[in-house]
Design an enzyme around this catalytic site. Structure first.
Site, PDB file in Angstrom:
ATOM      1  N   GLU A   1       4.869  42.932 101.711  1.00 27.22           N
ATOM      2  CA  GLU A   1       6.167  42.318 102.020  1.00 27.22           C
ATOM      3  C   GLU A   1       6.280  40.935 101.404  1.00 27.22           C
ATOM      4  O   GLU A   1       7.349  40.325 101.401  1.00 27.22           O
ATOM      5  CB  GLU A   1       6.330  42.187 103.546  1.00 27.22           C
ATOM      6  CG  GLU A   1       6.394  43.513 104.266  1.00 27.22           C
ATOM      7  CD  GLU A   1       7.543  44.377 103.766  1.00 27.22           C
ATOM      8  OE1 GLU A   1       7.289  45.544 103.408  1.00 27.22           O
ATOM      9  OE2 GLU A   1       8.693  43.884 103.711  1.00 27.22           O
TER      10      GLU A   1
ATOM     11  N   ARG B   1       6.216  35.025  73.168  1.00 21.39           N
ATOM     12  CA  ARG B   1       6.939  35.282  71.918  1.00 21.39           C
ATOM     13  C   ARG B   1       7.666  34.040  71.418  1.00 21.39           C
ATOM     14  O   ARG B   1       8.077  33.980  70.252  1.00 21.39           O
ATOM     15  CB  ARG B   1       7.877  36.463  72.037  1.00 21.39           C
ATOM     16  CG  ARG B   1       8.999  36.345  73.024  1.00 21.39           C
ATOM     17  CD  ARG B   1       9.690  37.683  73.192  1.00 21.39           C
ATOM     18  NE  ARG B   1      10.164  38.237  71.952  1.00 21.39           N
ATOM     19  CZ  ARG B   1      11.244  37.799  71.300  1.00 21.39           C
ATOM     20  NH1 ARG B   1      11.929  36.792  71.777  1.00 21.39           N
ATOM     21  NH2 ARG B   1      11.621  38.356  70.180  1.00 21.39           N
TER      22      ARG B   1
ATOM     23  N   PRO C   1      11.992  37.694  94.701  1.00 21.16           N
ATOM     24  CA  PRO C   1      13.453  37.849  94.608  1.00 21.16           C
ATOM     25  C   PRO C   1      14.214  36.612  95.076  1.00 21.16           C
ATOM     26  O   PRO C   1      15.392  36.456  94.834  1.00 21.16           O
ATOM     27  CB  PRO C   1      13.756  39.036  95.533  1.00 21.16           C
ATOM     28  CG  PRO C   1      12.460  39.697  95.793  1.00 21.16           C
ATOM     29  CD  PRO C   1      11.412  38.652  95.656  1.00 21.16           C
TER      30      PRO C   1
ATOM     31  N   ASP D   1      17.316  35.601  68.543  1.00 19.27           N
ATOM     32  CA  ASP D   1      17.348  36.583  69.641  1.00 19.27           C
ATOM     33  C   ASP D   1      18.666  36.536  70.387  1.00 19.27           C
ATOM     34  O   ASP D   1      19.391  35.561  70.332  1.00 19.27           O
ATOM     35  CB  ASP D   1      16.259  36.195  70.662  1.00 19.27           C
ATOM     36  CG  ASP D   1      14.952  36.845  70.294  1.00 19.27           C
ATOM     37  OD1 ASP D   1      13.947  36.519  70.937  1.00 19.27           O
ATOM     38  OD2 ASP D   1      14.970  37.654  69.342  1.00 19.27           O
TER      39      ASP D   1
HETATM   40  C1  4FV Z   1      10.166  40.117  92.438  1.00 21.07           C
HETATM   41  C2  4FV Z   1      11.399  39.958  91.757  1.00 21.07           C
HETATM   42  C3  4FV Z   1       9.872  41.050  93.533  1.00 21.07           C
HETATM   43  C4  4FV Z   1       8.812  41.321  96.582  1.00 21.07           C
HETATM   44  C5  4FV Z   1       7.741  41.707  97.568  1.00 21.07           C
HETATM   45  C6  4FV Z   1       6.796  41.763  95.360  1.00 21.07           C
HETATM   46  C7  4FV Z   1       8.281  41.756  95.245  1.00 21.07           C
HETATM   47  C8  4FV Z   1       6.522  42.074  96.787  1.00 21.07           C
HETATM   48  N1  4FV Z   1       9.273  39.251  91.908  1.00 21.07           N
HETATM   49  N2  4FV Z   1      11.199  38.990  90.831  1.00 21.07           N
HETATM   50  N3  4FV Z   1      12.584  40.592  91.964  1.00 21.07           N
HETATM   51  N4  4FV Z   1       8.702  40.876  94.155  1.00 21.07           N
HETATM   52  O1  4FV Z   1      10.671  41.914  93.841  1.00 21.07           O
HETATM   53  O2  4FV Z   1       9.934  38.584  90.958  1.00 21.07           O
HETATM   54  O3  4FV Z   1       5.467  41.290  97.234  1.00 21.07           O
END
Ligand code: 4FV
Length: 246
Positions: free
Chosen positions: A112, A150, A84, A165
């Site tokens: 985590e 794609r 994130p 697209d």
């Molecule tokens: C995430 C996202 C995501 C966070 C902790 C995996 C998680 C766990 N990955 N974009 N939004 N990852 O939430 O790519 O390890």
């Protein structure tokens, strides 16, 4: 892809358009599981966080060893951690990557997240699927794979599909219709049944402009419209507002 769930990921990536592209040799896909790079009897890949707090953290050694093994197989690869905190994925990033990156190692975190020392030493870039939290990075990684594959020549039956697209040319896609021409009192726009490709193309461009104006005006702010596109959009707005008055 670096993942603790290789079988699940393979079951998805071998399906559909992406699966056919792999079968056609348009791209190759491999997984490396950190659990295969552990030395203890329990194959431990996670541990409790220093400083306390909920959940577990992915340990450095197994994850680093898996990344190193992937790098040995893909020496030119860009190593991307899905999280994130990363750059939020969009079509521009997908298109740039599809053109410039021939090898990609996607690292899917769990728990985590991963020990920060892997982030600082082994990861080249962080990408995010969006501002929300998933239970693992695999779904984000598979979204990246789907969006990238794609774009590769030969993946879609008609390479033009990727060109038209949503987000290509900075606009949302035009509406789509198929048979029957009328159902439940809903008709297909006459213009699409004329067979006049020039008129149809203009109609579709106007719909792309109008839909973008209605749903994603932020995209329109980024785009310099030609005089013809501005006229098409103004006509769309006129129809739209006159429809509201009826
Ligand atoms: C995430 C996202 C995501 C966070 C902790 C995996 C998680 C766990 N990955 N974009 N939004 N990852 O939430 O790519 O390890």
């Amino acid at each position: 892809m670096i993942t603790l769930f290789p079988d699940w990921v393979k079951s998805v990536v071998t399906q559909g358009v992406v699966g056919r592209a792999a079968t056609k040799g348009i791209f190759t896909f491999q997984t490396w599981n950190p659990r295969d790079f552990t030395n203890d009897v329990h194959h431990t890949v996670d541990d409790r966080p220093y400083g306390g707090g909920p959940g577990m953290v992915m340990k450095v050694a197994p994850l680093r060893a898996a990344i190193h093994a992937a790098r040995a197989a893909l020496p030119l690869a860009k190593v991307v951690y899905l999280s994130p905190q990363g750059t939020v994925l969009n079509q521009n990033l997908v298109q740039k990557t599809a053109v410039n990156v021939s090898q990609l190692i996607l690292v899917a975190g769990r728990y985590e997240g991963i020990d920060e020392r892997v982030l600082t030493k082994d990861i080249d870039a962080e990408w995010s699927l969006g501002d929300f939290v998933l239970s693992g990075g695999e779904i984000a990684a598979m979204a990246v794979i789907d969006a990238l594959v794609r774009m590769l020549p030969g993946t879609l039956g008609d390479d033009l599909s990727a060109v038209e697209d949503s987000f290509s040319a900075g606009l949302l896609d035009h509406p789509h219709y198929t048979r029957p021409p009328e159902i439940d009192g809903q008709c297909v726009p006459e213009v699409l049944q004329t067979g006049d490709h020039a008129v149809i193309s203009q109609y579709r461009l106007q719909q792309r402009l109008g839909k973008t104006w209605l749903k994603r005006p932020d995209l329109l702010k980024e785009k310099v419209l030609t005089a013809s596109e501005q006229n098409l959009l103004e006509a769309f707005k006129k129809d739209y507002f006159s429809g509201l008055k009826e």
